[in-house]
Design an enzyme around this catalytic site. Structure first.
Site, PDB file in Angstrom:
ATOM      1  CG  HIS A 202      -6.962   0.130  -1.320  1.00  0.00           C
ATOM      2  ND1 HIS A 202      -5.732  -0.442  -1.037  1.00  0.00           N
ATOM      3  CD2 HIS A 202      -7.085   1.208  -0.503  1.00  0.00           C
ATOM      4  CE1 HIS A 202      -5.127   0.279  -0.093  1.00  0.00           C
ATOM      5  NE2 HIS A 202      -5.925   1.274   0.238  1.00  0.00           N
TER       6      HIS A 202
ATOM      7  CB  CYS B 227      -4.675  -2.906   1.335  1.00  0.00           C
ATOM      8  SG  CYS B 227      -5.659  -3.807   0.115  1.00  0.00           S
TER       9      CYS B 227
END
Length: 1307
Positions: free
Chosen positions: A349, A94
């Site tokens: 994330h 990510c």
């Protein structure tokens, strides 16, 4: 050949399934339905169950009907409503996706990369050629950016790019820091582009310079040093925002003075100086990295700064620049990308907010829920739709009246209700299915988002060449006789609705998901666990050409255009193939002419040799009417009504579940699945027999066991086993009718064990015989044992199915003779039932053991547990069931009478010795008082005196609170049979009074030893002068005696005092104790009182007038008294500390000195340092202080935030020493270092080293013992292995590994 199951035919045999929920693929017929019995055979538990000898459906048929189709991987879905492409996450990439999307939405970077042609970069086809110079990373970036622009898929793959980095699968699964990746990726690109026209691409777009100045205050000479940067790293801690951080970096000055001087080259000496920094060159694109991750040196761990940190959408850098003569617009930057991190410092994330500068995406505004309600109400004012029976027309009419044609699906349902005044479920669901499925089925009219949560009308976009109209290029010359696609053309893919908003808009790109956001959403990322981590600004002067607006083909090389076009064609073909594959159903048709009904289910006729099923493939988007027509055309010979019903294969046979209705519904809407079994018949009967249908009548195949009259011990077969079929809606009691068996008892096998042990069986209560098989939870393959009342022993009733020992040993109790200690223990079995009285069992046991009759009146039965311990006896008028005993239990016949139902059997012991051999037993009435019970126990223990009291043993097997209510009865105090009471020495004080133990508290140094703080400082100064002239051998002779304080306590006596008394009364009574008579104290103010906690002074009791109950002093509280040289009256805001000055040159301290510090105004490190400095007559800058943690033998320096090097004049948030990490409290020891004579800032002593070493040895010893216990019990405690290891050592965080990108050599 006769039919199986007929008269004289051999009984079918059945085979047990491999698992309870998945039966054998072979079919079998039940040996009988209700009233039909199969032939009995010798009992073998579950042996050959479901095995059969008659014609059956093949095993492959069953597997084919229930096996899922092996589908090809689903192709990537097309782009959503935003018309932007995301990036697939490879497991932990990510951070990479966020940075790549930022670079992709930097048009200048993207187009500069596109400007590099294959002649400079090489071709990917030659990447394996060692002689070819192929710059793989730029080529893969070109391809990836082209896919993000033109590929018609929801998310593109980064696998080819990461392969060019040289990353392995483990690297792609491991998350790294995006700031680190930004620098490494730029470095790799610069190395890859060496020798090309783009060698300075990174320098041109991102390179800037900072200049540092240091000016000497004496000669005013200026030293200058220039630094290059590709990104600016700014601090977050203790700053309110980006502009404040830049101000502190490039506007505020730092001063070198005092002890921190600067060496001037011109003056050639240490001088005072001023340092400053400014931005000299600004890049077109400014990258700012926020330092949100810091390290806590006190806790030795990393943490994330989650406080508020603002940053502007537009920023003027002119105040921070060296040159200011340029046009003002040269210094203005606009924010266009924010990389966001969600999580902590060890994981999380990343996603990114991006401003679509070229307006490539389709930005739409989500309608507010309140606005939706207003609009829904406004629909009532519109004319009612005429074609209310046509849901397609109704929905199109509603969507066409929306401004943006785009609303959430749930709001569409609300608007439909407001429009036609009836909900979708009531009007259309029965005929057309759920609303969402209806929208998906009409994909040619409605366009759903990728979630899918929003819907709009699908309208044709401007005309564009169809992929089929484009000529396929030949491998030899892909551009032969064909011009490259125009840069003005739209990307390939399905035409989608465009809701264009003027000006660039913001999007949230979260891996494969792309959602529109508003500019105000950026402010939500100022703080919290999900907050901004990297900021990207572009100069406001950088304007995009008009032809680049909303044109994704702008400046994309022609070879990449063709490559993407071919990929889109292949993608569309794969989607079409997948669509056909996923929507085709293979149905298995069972023809009624090939079946007969027997034993409660359908079975293939035995005389047929041809196949009894037909396979039919049909698209599930077709209607049931189309299916019926296809079946009719397939069966040309069919006559009469044709009814299609869903059927189900069960171990008993084929069962018809549901007739298919609603010819206008699609197969998808009626939830038809692949491999479904369809029974084709006339809807009435099969072979002249009317058959039961529906899910409630599904036949269940049960294994029935019955007793036999065969008593031949050699055969050992007391049971026979038969298989029977029953409808699931029949009552359980019909088993007796079907077997022509008198109503009796039914037991259900609860395990798969073959042993005929009763613990494997559960009794079905009689009231449950009226329940159906389905309600009782019976399933195919369950085994039931049928017994009549005469052969069923009463001990099997067991109150709803409690297990007994075994089928042959459940009608007795074992009794062991424990009356004679010197004789060998005898044991007998006494016949009994659960209704037998314990008195009868005892009398029978005495007779069978041949004991003396005198034991009849002087013995009792006590249960013996598995560990061999005797449990308390119970009243003998109880039955086995009332005593909660199980049949077959072991009882001990002991001397002594059993208690009655109104008596208690208690254990008691003297003192805290809880050995079982010292435990005594006594029987008392529940109604006697505590004092009477105490008297009886003292008599039985041969103890005298009245200085005793009772305590109840708690669940930790320790003496609990005393039973202070002497007149209360035992029953009221919740004393039960089997409880243990403790006879404790000492008489309890009267109610409302306390018995407080008093301890004398005195350190190891002489009483009254005090040295004034200034005298300590003078003595140290004199000592340092002596050290400079004294030889080393005389050094220790002149050193003063060092006193290491050790906490010592002496018990002086107990004070009995009222809870209402004050602390002054307690001190006064303590002064008259014999141990205090040798000392003379003018008043109680010369005594300091502490509570004792873990043999240390705990809480300081400071207010002499406060009552003891307000201090919450209970029966277990102990008080230590410390004598003082002077009277003391501490206020509520006074904190008592013990300061001790370090001895210069030695790891030791002078004796502690009491230090009272007023914390009313503030309790900060700075205020404490100032107070200590005044106390010792020193300057604040010349001392260091630290708190001593005696339990850890560690010192923690107390540093002030104002000591930091920053010269900011902003008031900072004050720390509080009462909170973490210091937790300062009364009695704490504060070490003091005089920096004028002692430059060693190490506060630890030799005693601390020894203490820490001892603690480490103790810890390692405990750890080794735990590990030894773990190894010894590993075979028995495998399920707890992870938990034990977790106690042995703290689970470490995953080790961090460096990030790297492999680049070839192109110099």
């Amino acid at each position: 050949m006769g039919r199986p199951g007929g008269d004289g035919a051999p009984a079918p045999r059945w085979r047990r399934p491999a698992a309870p929920s998945s039966f054998s693929s072979r079919w079998g017929r039940g040996a009988g339905g209700p009233g039909v019995s199969g032939q009995p055979r010798a009992f073998r538990m579950f042996g050959d169950l479901f095995e059969e000898d008659f014609p059956s459906i093949s095993e492959s048929r069953w597997e084919r009907g229930r096996k899922s189709k092996a589908l090809h991987p689903e192709p990537s879905p097309p782009r959503g409503l935003t018309r932007l492409c995301g990036l697939q996450n490879q497991g932990g990439t990510c951070y990479l996706n966020s940075l790549l999307q930022t670079l992709h939405f930097t048009p200048e970077f993207r187009e500069a990369l596109f400007a590099l042609d294959p002649e400079e970069l090489g071709s990917l086809e030659d990447k394996d050629d060692p002689d070819a110079k192929v710059r793989i990373i730029p080529l893969q970036l070109q391809r990836l950016f082209t896919q993000l622009l033109l590929s018609d898929q929801q998310a593109a793959s980064t696998t080819d790019l990461t392969d060019s980095f040289g990353w392995s699968n483990s690297e792609e699964m491991r998350q790294h820091d995006v700031q680190e990746l930004n620098r490494i990726l730029f470095s790799a690109l610069e190395s890859s582009l060496v020798g090309t026209s783009g060698h300075d691409l990174i320098q041109q777009l991102y390179h800037g310079t900072v200049v540092n100045h240091i000016m000497c205050r004496e000669c005013e000479n200026v030293s200058e040093r220039q630094e290059d940067f590709l990104d600016l790293t700014v601090a977050v801690k203790d700053l309110s925002g980006l502009e404040e951080a830049l101000w502190s970096m490039y506007v505020e000055e730092e001063f070198f003075d005092g002890e921190n001087l600067y060496h001037c080259g011109a003056c050639n000496k240490l001088v005072s100086a001023v340092k400053s920094a400014q931005l000299r060159k600004l890049p077109p694109f400014l990258t700012i990295s926020l330092l949100r991750f810091n390290f806590d040196f006190a806790k030795c761990e990393r943490y994330k700064e989650t406080g508020a940190y603002t940053f502007p959408l537009q920023m003027d850098l002119k105040p921070f620049c060296e040159q200011s003569e340029l046009d003002d617009s040269e210094y203005v930057y606009d924010l266009f990308s924010v990389i966001i991190h969600k999580g902590g410092c060890y994981g999380g994330h990343y996603h990114v907010y991006i401003k679509d500068v070229d307006q490539l995406g389709n930005w739409y505004l989500e309608e507010d829920e309140s606005e939706s309600v207003v609009k829904a109400k406004s629909f009532k004012d519109l004319p009612t739709i005429q074609e209310t029976d046509n849901p397609l027309a109704v929905l199109k009419n509603i969507l066409s009246q929306e401004e943006n044609h785009l609303i959430p699906v749930d709001q569409l349902g609300q608007k439909l209700l407001a429009s036609i005044e009836i909900s979708w479920n009531k009007k259309f669901r029965k005929e057309y299915g759920p609303l969402l499925k209806f929208l998906q089925a009409h994909s040619d009219v409605f366009l759903l988002s990728s979630n899918p949560s929003k819907v709009c009308l699908r309208e044709a976009s401007p005309s564009q060449p169809s992929p089929a109209e484009l000529k396929q290029p030949s491998p030899e010359d892909p551009f032969q006789d064909q011009a490259p696609p125009s840069s003005e053309a739209e990307p390939a893919g399905d035409p989608q609705l465009e809701v264009r908003i003027e000006g660039p808009q913001w999007f949230d790109l979260n891996d494969s998901q792309v959602e529109p956001i508003q500019e105000a959403d950026i402010e939500k990322q100022f703080q919290g666990k999900e907050s901004a981590y990297m900021l990207f600004y572009r100069k406001t002067q950088l304007q995009r050409p008009p032809e680049a607006q909303a044109n994704p083909r702008y400046k994309v090389p022609s070879h990449l255009l063709w490559e993407t076009e071919l990929a889109n064609r292949e993608l569309q073909k794969k989607r079409a193939d997948y669509d056909s594959e996923v929507n085709n159903l293979t149905l298995h048709l069972h023809l009624s002419s090939c079946y007969e009904f027997s034993n409660g289910a359908l079975h293939p006729t035995s005389y047929r040799t041809e196949s009894y099923t037909l396979d039919l493939t049909i698209d599930k988007r077709k209607t049931l009417s189309d299916l019926r027509l296809s079946v009719f055309q397939l069966l040309e010979f069919w006559e009469g009504d044709l009814v299609l019903s869903l059927a189900k294969l069960v171990p008993a046979g084929l069962h018809v579940c549901q007739t298919l209705e609603g010819d206008e519904l699609t197969l998808h809407e009626i939830e038809m699945t692949d491999g479904e079994d369809i029974f084709v018949w006339n809807g009435m009967e099969v072979g002249g027999i009317r058959i039961p249908t529906g899910n409630d009548t599904i036949p269940i195949l049960l294994n029935i066991l019955q007793l036999t009259d065969n008593n031949d011990e050699e055969k050992m077969q007391p049971f026979v086993e038969t298989c029977h079929v029953f409808p699931s809606n029949a009552k359980v009691g019909t088993i007796f009718t079907a077997l022509a068996f008198p109503v009796g008892i039914i037991l259900l096998n609860t395990t798969c064990s073959r042993a005929i042990q009763l613990e494997n069986w559960t009794v079905i209560p009689k009231e449950n015989l009226e329940k159906t098989f389905k309600e009782q939870g019976l399933k195919d393959g369950n085994s039931l044992l049928i017994l009549d009342s005469s052969s069923y022993n009463q001990s099997l009733s067991m109150a709803g199915g409690r297990p007994a020992n075994s089928l042959s040993n459940f009608n007795w109790m074992q009794v062991r003779n424990l009356c004679q200690a010197d004789s060998e223990e005898e044991q007998v079995k006494v016949s009994a039932t659960i209704e037998t009285l314990l008195l009868d069992i005892r009398i029978r046991a005495i007779k069978e053991l041949g004991l003396q009759e005198e034991l009849v009146n002087n013995s009792c039965l006590r249960l013996i547990d598995r560990s061999g311990q005797l449990l308390p006896p119970v009243p003998e008028n109880y039955t086995v069931a009332e005593a909660a005993m199980e049949m077959g239990s072991l009882l001990g016949l002991c001397r002594g009478k059993a208690p009655t139902s109104s008596q208690l059997f208690l254990f008691f012991t003297v003192g805290c010795d809880f050995e079982s051999s010292l435990m005594k037993e006594i029987i008392v009435e529940q109604t006697i008082s505590v004092s009477e019970c105490l008297k009886m126990m003292l008599e039985k223990a041969d103890l005298q005196g009245d200085s005793w009291h009772l305590r109840k043993m708690d669940w930790c097997f320790e003496a609990g609170e005393p039973l202070s209510e002497e007149d209360a009865c035992l029953g009221d105090l919740m004393i039960y049979s089997g409880d243990t009471l403790i006879l404790s020495e000492g008489k309890l004080p009267p109610k409302g009074f306390l018995k407080v133990p008093i301890w004398w508290y005195h350190p190891s140094f002489p009483l009254g030893y005090q040295v004034d703080p200034p005298d300590q400082v003078d003595h140290m100064t004199h000592q340092m002068d002596t050290l400079r002239v004294t030889p080393e051998e005389n050094l220790y002779k002149e050193a003063p005696e060092v006193f290491q304080p050790e906490i010592l306590f002496t018990f002086v006596g107990d004070v009995e005092i009222s809870e209402e008394a004050s602390l002054l009364d307690l001190k006064s009574q303590a002064m008259v104790l014999p141990s205090f008579l040798d000392f003379s104290f003018p008043s109680a103010d010369f005594l300091r009182a502490w509570t004792m906690e873990s043999k240390r002074p705990g809480r300081l009791l400071r207010n002499n007038q406060q009552q003891l109950k307000e201090y919450k002093i209970g029966g277990r509280t102990q008080i230590c008294i410390e004598p003082l040289q002077e009277g003391e009256n501490l206020g509520p805001t006074d904190m008592l500390l013990r300061t001790q000055m370090g001895i210069p040159g030695e790891r030791a301290y002078f004796a502690p000195v009491d230090f009272v510090w007023d914390i009313e105004e503030e309790c900060t490190a700075l205020s404490l340092r100032q107070a200590v400095a005044v106390h010792y007559g020193l300057s604040v800058d010349h001392i260091e202080i630290a708190k001593y943690f005696s339990e850890k033998f560690e010192w923690m320096p107390i540093a002030s935030w104002d000591q930091q090097f920053s010269k900011k004049k902003k008031k900072k948030k004050q720390e509080n020493l009462l909170m973490a990490p210091y937790y300062l409290k009364d009695g704490d020891i504060i070490g003091v270092k005089n920096l004028l004579v002692d430059d060693n800032k190490d506060f630890s002593t030799l005693r601390d080293d020894i203490g820490r070493e001892s603690q480490m040895k103790l810890f390692m010893g405990k750890r080794k013992r735990r590990q030894a216990v773990q190894l010894q019990n590993i075979d028995h405690l495998e399920c707890h292995e992870n938990e034990v290891e977790g106690h042995l050592c703290e689970k470490p965080h995953r080790s961090e590994e460096g990030l790297s990108i492999n680049v070839g050599v192109f110099r």
